[in-house]
Design a protein around this motif. Sequence first.
Motif, PDB file in Angstrom:
ATOM      1  N   HIS A 132       0.840  -1.187   0.000  1.00 16.58           N
ATOM      2  CA  HIS A 132       0.000   0.000   0.000  1.00 16.58           C
ATOM      3  C   HIS A 132       0.881   1.245   0.000  1.00 16.58           C
ATOM      4  CE1 HIS A 132      -3.526   2.302   2.140  1.00 16.58           C
ATOM      5  NE2 HIS A 132      -3.330   2.707   0.893  1.00 16.58           N
ATOM      6  N   ARG A 133       0.827   2.000  -1.087  1.00 15.44           N
ATOM      7  CA  ARG A 133       1.554   3.272  -1.168  1.00 15.44           C
ATOM      8  C   ARG A 133       0.543   4.404  -1.091  1.00 15.44           C
ATOM      9  NH1 ARG A 133       6.358   3.907  -5.213  1.00 15.44           N
ATOM     10  NH2 ARG A 133       7.272   4.764  -3.326  1.00 15.44           N
ATOM     11  N   THR A 134       0.880   5.439  -0.334  1.00 15.16           N
ATOM     12  CA  THR A 134      -0.085   6.515  -0.121  1.00 15.16           C
ATOM     13  C   THR A 134       0.479   7.873  -0.515  1.00 15.16           C
ATOM     14  OG1 THR A 134       0.602   6.877   2.184  1.00 15.16           O
ATOM     15  CG2 THR A 134      -1.158   5.263   1.800  1.00 15.16           C
ATOM     16  N   VAL A 135      -0.440   8.744  -0.904  1.00 15.79           N
ATOM     17  CA  VAL A 135      -0.129  10.128  -1.235  1.00 15.79           C
ATOM     18  C   VAL A 135      -0.932  10.996  -0.279  1.00 15.79           C
ATOM     19  CG1 VAL A 135      -0.251  11.915  -3.014  1.00 15.79           C
ATOM     20  CG2 VAL A 135       0.228   9.529  -3.651  1.00 15.79           C
ATOM     21  N   PRO A 136      -0.291  11.870   0.495  1.00 22.31           N
ATOM     22  CA  PRO A 136      -1.025  12.587   1.539  1.00 22.31           C
ATOM     23  C   PRO A 136      -1.940  13.675   1.001  1.00 22.31           C
ATOM     24  CG  PRO A 136       1.262  13.314   1.472  1.00 22.31           C
ATOM     25  CD  PRO A 136       1.164  12.144   0.547  1.00 22.31           C
ATOM     26  N   LEU A 137      -3.104  13.785   1.641  1.00 28.58           N
ATOM     27  CA  LEU A 137      -3.976  14.943   1.528  1.00 28.58           C
ATOM     28  C   LEU A 137      -3.846  15.692   2.846  1.00 28.58           C
ATOM     29  CD1 LEU A 137      -7.164  13.205   0.061  1.00 28.58           C
ATOM     30  CD2 LEU A 137      -5.344  14.355  -1.206  1.00 28.58           C
ATOM     31  N   ARG A 138      -3.619  16.981   2.786  1.00 30.50           N
ATOM     32  CA  ARG A 138      -3.278  17.726   3.998  1.00 30.50           C
ATOM     33  C   ARG A 138      -4.388  18.705   4.398  1.00 30.50           C
ATOM     34  NH1 ARG A 138       1.523  17.127   1.003  1.00 30.50           N
ATOM     35  NH2 ARG A 138       3.156  16.020   2.167  1.00 30.50           N
ATOM     36  N   PHE A 139      -4.700  18.703   5.676  1.00 32.32           N
ATOM     37  CA  PHE A 139      -5.645  19.645   6.262  1.00 32.32           C
ATOM     38  C   PHE A 139      -5.122  21.070   6.086  1.00 32.32           C
ATOM     39  CE2 PHE A 139      -7.238  22.063   9.919  1.00 32.32           C
ATOM     40  CZ  PHE A 139      -8.573  21.702   9.962  1.00 32.32           C
ATOM     41  N   PRO A 140      -5.966  22.050   5.759  1.00 29.93           N
ATOM     42  CA  PRO A 140      -7.423  21.966   5.628  1.00 29.93           C
ATOM     43  C   PRO A 140      -7.946  21.867   4.195  1.00 29.93           C
ATOM     44  CG  PRO A 140      -6.788  24.257   5.843  1.00 29.93           C
ATOM     45  CD  PRO A 140      -5.498  23.462   5.865  1.00 29.93           C
ATOM     46  N   ASP A 141      -7.085  22.009   3.161  1.00 26.67           N
ATOM     47  CA  ASP A 141      -7.641  22.039   1.799  1.00 26.67           C
ATOM     48  C   ASP A 141      -7.646  20.669   1.128  1.00 26.67           C
ATOM     49  OD1 ASP A 141      -4.970  21.647   1.147  1.00 26.67           O
ATOM     50  OD2 ASP A 141      -4.718  23.562   0.130  1.00 26.67           O
ATOM     51  N   TRP A 142      -6.877  19.725   1.677  1.00 30.93           N
ATOM     52  CA  TRP A 142      -6.891  18.335   1.218  1.00 30.93           C
ATOM     53  C   TRP A 142      -6.537  18.188  -0.255  1.00 30.93           C
ATOM     54  CZ3 TRP A 142      -6.712  16.016   5.572  1.00 30.93           C
ATOM     55  CH2 TRP A 142      -7.532  16.364   6.645  1.00 30.93           C
ATOM     56  N   LYS A 143      -5.631  19.000  -0.747  1.00 29.60           N
ATOM     57  CA  LYS A 143      -5.215  18.900  -2.152  1.00 29.60           C
ATOM     58  C   LYS A 143      -3.913  18.099  -2.240  1.00 29.60           C
ATOM     59  CE  LYS A 143      -7.300  23.261  -3.663  1.00 29.60           C
ATOM     60  NZ  LYS A 143      -8.407  22.606  -4.355  1.00 29.60           N
ATOM     61  N   PRO A 144      -3.858  17.091  -3.119  1.00 29.49           N
ATOM     62  CA  PRO A 144      -2.615  16.331  -3.260  1.00 29.49           C
ATOM     63  C   PRO A 144      -1.548  17.134  -3.987  1.00 29.49           C
ATOM     64  CG  PRO A 144      -4.203  15.597  -4.882  1.00 29.49           C
ATOM     65  CD  PRO A 144      -4.922  16.594  -4.023  1.00 29.49           C
ATOM     66  N   ASP A 145      -0.304  16.856  -3.668  1.00 28.40           N
ATOM     67  CA  ASP A 145       0.828  17.453  -4.369  1.00 28.40           C
ATOM     68  C   ASP A 145       1.062  16.622  -5.642  1.00 28.40           C
ATOM     69  OD1 ASP A 145       3.443  17.963  -5.331  1.00 28.40           O
ATOM     70  OD2 ASP A 145       4.087  18.662  -3.357  1.00 28.40           O
ATOM     71  N   PRO A 146       0.954  17.228  -6.825  1.00 31.40           N
ATOM     72  CA  PRO A 146       1.133  16.447  -8.058  1.00 31.40           C
ATOM     73  C   PRO A 146       2.472  15.721  -8.112  1.00 31.40           C
ATOM     74  CG  PRO A 146       0.218  18.604  -8.555  1.00 31.40           C
ATOM     75  CD  PRO A 146       0.594  18.633  -7.107  1.00 31.40           C
ATOM     76  N   ALA A 147       3.533  16.346  -7.582  1.00 32.49           N
ATOM     77  CA  ALA A 147       4.851  15.691  -7.606  1.00 32.49           C
ATOM     78  C   ALA A 147       4.854  14.444  -6.730  1.00 32.49           C
ATOM     79  CB  ALA A 147       5.925  16.673  -7.150  1.00 32.49           C
ATOM     80  N   GLU A 148       4.172  14.516  -5.595  1.00 27.55           N
ATOM     81  CA  GLU A 148       4.101  13.339  -4.713  1.00 27.55           C
ATOM     82  C   GLU A 148       3.280  12.227  -5.357  1.00 27.55           C
ATOM     83  OE1 GLU A 148       4.650  15.047  -0.214  1.00 27.55           O
ATOM     84  OE2 GLU A 148       2.660  15.273  -1.120  1.00 27.55           O
ATOM     85  N   LEU A 149       2.207  12.592  -6.040  1.00 23.68           N
ATOM     86  CA  LEU A 149       1.407  11.588  -6.742  1.00 23.68           C
ATOM     87  C   LEU A 149       2.220  10.933  -7.852  1.00 23.68           C
ATOM     88  CD1 LEU A 149      -1.177  10.100  -7.456  1.00 23.68           C
ATOM     89  CD2 LEU A 149      -1.981  12.164  -8.641  1.00 23.68           C
ATOM     90  N   GLU A 150       2.935  11.742  -8.607  1.00 18.77           N
ATOM     91  CA  GLU A 150       3.733  11.205  -9.710  1.00 18.77           C
ATOM     92  C   GLU A 150       4.831  10.283  -9.195  1.00 18.77           C
ATOM     93  OE1 GLU A 150       5.487  12.763 -13.954  1.00 18.77           O
ATOM     94  OE2 GLU A 150       4.549  14.153 -12.539  1.00 18.77           O
ATOM     95  N   ALA A 151       5.419  10.634  -8.064  1.00 17.61           N
ATOM     96  CA  ALA A 151       6.486   9.798  -7.500  1.00 17.61           C
ATOM     97  C   ALA A 151       5.947   8.476  -6.961  1.00 17.61           C
ATOM     98  CB  ALA A 151       7.206  10.562  -6.391  1.00 17.61           C
ATOM     99  N   ALA A 152       4.687   8.470  -6.527  1.00 16.37           N
ATOM    100  CA  ALA A 152       4.121   7.262  -5.917  1.00 16.37           C
ATOM    101  C   ALA A 152       3.794   6.186  -6.948  1.00 16.37           C
ATOM    102  CB  ALA A 152       2.863   7.622  -5.138  1.00 16.37           C
ATOM    103  N   VAL A 153       3.480   6.595  -8.167  1.00 21.47           N
ATOM    104  CA  VAL A 153       3.073   5.643  -9.203  1.00 21.47           C
ATOM    105  C   VAL A 153       4.296   5.241 -10.019  1.00 21.47           C
ATOM    106  CG1 VAL A 153       1.565   5.238 -11.172  1.00 21.47           C
ATOM    107  CG2 VAL A 153       0.787   6.702  -9.282  1.00 21.47           C
TER     108      VAL A 153
END
Length: 405
Positions: A153-174
Amino acid sequence: MSDYSPAPGLRPWQRTAAGAGLLDADGRIAATIFAEMSALAARTGAINLGQGFPDEDGPAEVLEAARQAIADGVNQYPPGIGMPVLREAIAAHQRRWYGLEVDAASEVLVTAGATEALAATLLAFVDAGDEVVTFEPYYDAYAALIARAGGVHRTVPLRFPDWKPDPAELEAAVTDRTRVILVNSPHNPTGAVLDRETLELVVRLAERHDAIIVTDEVYEHLTFGTPHTPIATLPGAWERTVSISSGGKTFSTTGWKIGWVTAPAPLVTAVLAVKQYLTFVNGAPFQPAIATGLGLPDAFFADAAAELGAKRDLLAVGLEAAGFAISRPDAGYFIVADAAPLGYRDGAVLCRELPERAGVVGVPVSAFVHPDRQDAYRSLVRFAFCKRHSVLEDASARLAGLAAR
């Protein structure tokens, strides 16, 4: 970004529990936070805003359709893929709302709720060592099912309060090791609706790394001014996407457990190969009833979302008055509140004290996060607002006492 797989040497049931963070050091399964908090609510008489189920029945037409089906003898095994009336209603729903042309005979599968659809899909496509990417926090079943399938299980964080993922973190996870990208939007527990740019990035990454996209869209009709865009509608997505939804949230019938999968026929066939050995079939009289619900006029769906949005606003005001910092959700049943302004750095501690202190139950957001990531979410608490107005008013009045202490 982080990845998680249970320790080697665990038995399959232990691995499942460990994936969800429920395995004690001595190898025993701990109670889920939902079971613990619900028991606490029952014992103390507190208002239970922990679990996400409505306290009002769904539309009369849907309930009457179920009663009529029972009276008409629709009480035996339905077809394994689902009753034609419901499969056709699901296909019509996808066309009506999203412009998707789905073949009811081969591209729709009825399941025992969205959770069984998720289980059958992950077990169908994830093998030992395959990676599954989700956003975090996440619905706790994801982690348990990925672990049971032997996946990482690999995860990409959503952060309080706007819960928007960082595109670079998403790209690195896949990566090329990614078998499935599991996208929950509208999102539980945060209430976020992922924007089109994020969804398009998911599609590009899935194409680049030959991954399957699995979506959890159970809150698709319960959005508050931010429209839901199914990934399957985006260019290049349909061929590799398994879309999952259910009638429980939309029609306030969570106990009926009627869910579904829509996907290209080869993907549906793969999911069915597993699903038929889980529940086999379920909910015969409820299937035509949910079909009735899917055919209700647009006004029903608009009114249901508006009513739920008003409940969101009611509880939001109460939480702010009590001293919480909040993230106002764009969809769903839940609102996340930060207890740090009240002096609580650990939401789990507050949740265990809250029934006695204020007569209200919530759930710590740390329950939706892997242990090595909990610090960033530790002070956050999830409250459900899918309750009657009078209940939310009472809960808000009770919570107001926290600010005075």
